[in-house]
Scaffold this active site. Structure first.
Site, PDB file in Angstrom:
ATOM      1  N   ARG A  60       9.355 -16.202 -21.491  1.00 50.72           N
ATOM      2  CA  ARG A  60       9.850 -15.244 -22.348  1.00 50.72           C
ATOM      3  C   ARG A  60       8.781 -15.338 -23.745  1.00 50.72           C
ATOM      4  NH1 ARG A  60      16.178 -16.436 -21.936  1.00 50.72           N
ATOM      5  NH2 ARG A  60      15.378 -18.230 -21.166  1.00 50.72           N
ATOM      6  N   ARG A 108      -2.690 -31.466 -46.706  1.00 48.16           N
ATOM      7  CA  ARG A 108      -2.819 -31.876 -45.559  1.00 48.16           C
ATOM      8  C   ARG A 108      -2.551 -33.275 -45.019  1.00 48.16           C
ATOM      9  NH1 ARG A 108      -8.258 -28.987 -43.506  1.00 48.16           N
ATOM     10  NH2 ARG A 108      -7.277 -29.796 -41.607  1.00 48.16           N
TER      11      ARG A 108
HETATM   12  C1  UD1 Z   1      20.187 -22.852 -20.485  1.00 42.24           C
HETATM   13  C2  UD1 Z   1      21.774 -23.107 -19.839  1.00 42.24           C
HETATM   14  C3  UD1 Z   1      22.701 -22.106 -20.740  1.00 42.24           C
HETATM   15  C4  UD1 Z   1      22.664 -22.684 -21.924  1.00 42.24           C
HETATM   16  C5  UD1 Z   1      21.307 -22.468 -22.613  1.00 42.24           C
HETATM   17  C6  UD1 Z   1      21.237 -23.278 -23.936  1.00 42.24           C
HETATM   18  C7  UD1 Z   1      21.412 -23.433 -17.432  1.00 42.24           C
HETATM   19  C8  UD1 Z   1      21.494 -22.855 -16.066  1.00 42.24           C
HETATM   20  N1  UD1 Z   1      21.457 -22.536 -18.621  1.00 42.24           N
HETATM   21  O1  UD1 Z   1      19.846 -21.514 -20.505  1.00 42.24           O
HETATM   22  O2  UD1 Z   1      23.882 -22.274 -20.146  1.00 42.24           O
HETATM   23  O3  UD1 Z   1      23.615 -21.840 -22.864  1.00 42.24           O
HETATM   24  O4  UD1 Z   1      20.286 -23.426 -22.019  1.00 42.24           O
HETATM   25  O5  UD1 Z   1      20.034 -23.654 -24.641  1.00 42.24           O
HETATM   26  O6  UD1 Z   1      21.346 -24.633 -17.600  1.00 42.24           O
HETATM   27  N2  UD1 Z   1      13.773 -26.643 -17.409  1.00 42.24           N
HETATM   28  C9  UD1 Z   1      13.547 -27.563 -16.679  1.00 42.24           C
HETATM   29  N3  UD1 Z   1      13.273 -27.226 -15.344  1.00 42.24           N
HETATM   30  C10 UD1 Z   1      13.857 -25.994 -14.815  1.00 42.24           C
HETATM   31  C11 UD1 Z   1      14.277 -25.099 -15.515  1.00 42.24           C
HETATM   32  C12 UD1 Z   1      14.615 -25.510 -17.143  1.00 42.24           C
HETATM   33  O7  UD1 Z   1      12.825 -28.583 -17.322  1.00 42.24           O
HETATM   34  O8  UD1 Z   1      13.876 -25.810 -13.476  1.00 42.24           O
HETATM   35  C13 UD1 Z   1      14.170 -26.689 -18.714  1.00 42.24           C
HETATM   36  C14 UD1 Z   1      13.327 -25.824 -19.925  1.00 42.24           C
HETATM   37  O9  UD1 Z   1      11.809 -26.281 -19.960  1.00 42.24           O
HETATM   38  C15 UD1 Z   1      13.892 -25.721 -21.113  1.00 42.24           C
HETATM   39  C16 UD1 Z   1      15.364 -26.067 -20.564  1.00 42.24           C
HETATM   40  O10 UD1 Z   1      15.376 -26.740 -19.370  1.00 42.24           O
HETATM   41  O11 UD1 Z   1      13.531 -26.668 -21.887  1.00 42.24           O
HETATM   42  C17 UD1 Z   1      16.215 -25.012 -20.570  1.00 42.24           C
HETATM   43  O12 UD1 Z   1      15.718 -23.951 -19.913  1.00 42.24           O
HETATM   44  P1  UD1 Z   1      15.898 -22.426 -20.270  1.00 42.24           P
HETATM   45  O13 UD1 Z   1      15.197 -21.694 -19.019  1.00 42.24           O
HETATM   46  O14 UD1 Z   1      15.541 -22.255 -21.537  1.00 42.24           O
HETATM   47  O15 UD1 Z   1      17.513 -22.210 -20.212  1.00 42.24           O
HETATM   48  P2  UD1 Z   1      18.448 -21.133 -20.629  1.00 42.24           P
HETATM   49  O16 UD1 Z   1      18.304 -19.966 -19.985  1.00 42.24           O
HETATM   50  O17 UD1 Z   1      18.251 -21.017 -22.014  1.00 42.24           O
HETATM   51 CA    CA Z   2      16.946 -22.132 -23.599  1.00 48.16          CA
END
Ligand code: UD1
Ligand code: CA
Length: 420
Positions: free
Chosen positions: A16, A302
């Site tokens: 996003r 800076r």
């Molecule tokens: C996630 C939570 C959601 C919570 C939100 C809070 C899950 C399924 N959902 O959703 O319940 O409300 O965070 O911020 O956990 N990442 C990895 N590997 C992956 C997927 C993600 O390392 O395979 C990392 C991403 O880089 C990121 C974090 O996990 O830093 C969260 O991933 P993101 O896709 O932002 O999750 P949300 O949709 O925000």
């Molecule tokens: Ca997130």
């Protein structure tokens, strides 16, 4: 292995954001987001921090190269947050104790609430303790489901919510404490049969409960702490909250900010009391400003800049990796880079240290009580002695040091003959 440990998920691209670089490398207040989360985990007491990298892994690793308590686990395919935690298992084999599990896209996390979560998990002897918070607009977050008695049931991701569940305002900020090694087996049971086809960490608490383990969800986090950055809009919101936080701190410490809204101060900078910062000033990186200084409007200090007490830096002055001694004045339009400047020096309007020859940076040294005329240019490396005077528009060339007390004029600058 000493505990507690922390696991920070940072393998995702952050679609996003519509960016080529990993989401956690986007900057808030001039620093990549991941740094704040690592600092918060460390500040909460984590002895070892595992950062899960995947997308743009090399850049994330190199950004944390100086954090010697950080180790990296690689998630080659981003199969979900549950899978991301699972890849840490090898690095934490044999560890028994609490693991703080966080996401790398929440740069406003502070150490205190995380230390509190660790403390509560210990007191409750819970297999999982998760912090929650109530948001006026819960969009984008997983929702916390509770039974009629208020007991935690499970987390539902927004995309998997029924309309009723979507209306719930209590959310999962992804700040958990899990007891290890109990979590590992649970991660093997995660089922990707959800809207995104991913292994969700959010399913782990309910699975632990079904195994008869204690899980507690406590609404103890504040909305500001858990702002998750998923878009450029969120990034700007995080920036604004961070700015308020830092500015508020320095006002409490006795610094006047004429217009906090337009004043950007890096979280690593320090400022002495009775300093007045005028609007549209940017202080980036590790900068130390002494007491009773006057900075701005429109000044840019800076990384590596030090202003000793009583220094005045005015409009359109940029200072980079330089020290200005007590009472030195650079009131208008100047660039000072890689310079060691003594006390009581007067730097005229549009004076410049030419510190970069296209290949390397060189230093300029200016002695106490020297005076640089308007438009003077010091081509580094060069030294201007104490009480020396450099005339208006003079160009002091490389290695043509000006002796203490000497007056030089012209381009290239030559000693001014005393009048007959
Ligand atoms: C996630 C939570 C959601 C919570 C939100 C809070 C899950 C399924 N959902 O959703 O319940 O409300 O965070 O911020 O956990 N990442 C990895 N590997 C992956 C997927 C993600 O390392 O395979 C990392 C991403 O880089 C990121 C974090 O996990 O830093 C969260 O991933 P993101 O896709 O932002 O999750 P949300 O949709 O925000
Ligand atoms: Ca997130």
């Amino acid at each position: 292995m000493n505990g507690p440990v922390a696991i920070i998920l940072a393998a995702g691209q952050g679609k996003r954001m519509k960016s080529d670089k990993a989401k956690v490398l986007h900057e808030v207040s001039g620093r990549p987001m991941i740094h704040y989360v690592v600092d918060a985990a460390r500040g909460a007491g984590a002895k070892r921090i595992v950062v899960v990298v995947g997308y743009d892994a090399e850049s994330v690793r190199s950004c944390l190269a100086d954090d010697h308590d950080v180790v990296f686990a690689t998630q080659t395919e981003q199969l979900g947050t549950g899978h991301a935690v699972k890849v840490c298992r090898g690095l934490l084999e044999g560890y028994h104790g609490p693991a703080l599990v966080l996401v790398g896209d929440e740069p406003l996390l502070r150490p205190e609430p995380l230390a509190d979560l660790l403390e509560r998990q210990r007191a409750e002897q819970a297999a999982c303790l998760l912090g929650s918070t109530i948001l006026p607009d819960p969009t984008g977050f997983g929702r916390i489901l509770r039974d009629a008695a208020g007991r935690f049931l499970r987390i539902v991701e927004e995309r998997d919510c029924t309309p009723e569940e979507r209306a719930l305002a209590e959310v999962n900020p992804s700040c958990y404490v899990f007891e290890l090694p109990g979590l590992w087996d649970v991660l093997d049971r995660l089922d990707p049969g959800n809207a995104q086809g991913e292994y969700y960490l959010t399913d782990a608490p309910a699975i632990l409960m079904s195994l008869g383990r204690k899980v507690t969800a406590l609404n103890v986090l504040s909305p500001d702490d858990v702002l998750g950055v998923n878009s450029r809009q969120h990034l700007a919101q995080a920036e604004a909250i961070m700015r308020c936080r830092v500015n508020d701190h320095w006002m409490t410490e006795g610094v006047t900010l004429i217009d906090p809204q337009s004043t950007h101060i890096d979280g690593r900078a320090t400022i002495g009391p009775d300093t007045v910062i005028h609007p549209h000033t940017v202080i980036s990186g590790r900068v130390r400003v002494g007491a009773r200084c006057r900075v701005g409007p429109f000044a840019h200090l800076r990384d590596g800049t030090v202003l000793e007490d009583g220094v005045e830096v005015g409009a359109f002055v940029e200072i980079n990796r330089s020290t200005l001694g007590e009472g030195t004045l650079a009131r208008h339009l100047a660039y000072l880079g890689d310079a060691a400047i003594g006390k009581g020096v007067n730097i005229g309007a549009t004076a410049v240290t030419a510190n970069f020859d296209g290949e390397r940076k060189s230093r300029t040294t200016i002695g106490d009580h020297a005076r640089l005329g308007a438009g003077a240019i010091m081509v580094a490396p060069v030294t201007v002695g104490e009480r020396a005077v450099v005339g208006a528009n003079a160009v002091v060339t490389r290695n043509h040091d000006v002796a203490p007390g000497q007056t030089v004029v012209g381009a290239p600058a030559r000693p001014l003959e005393p009048k007959g």
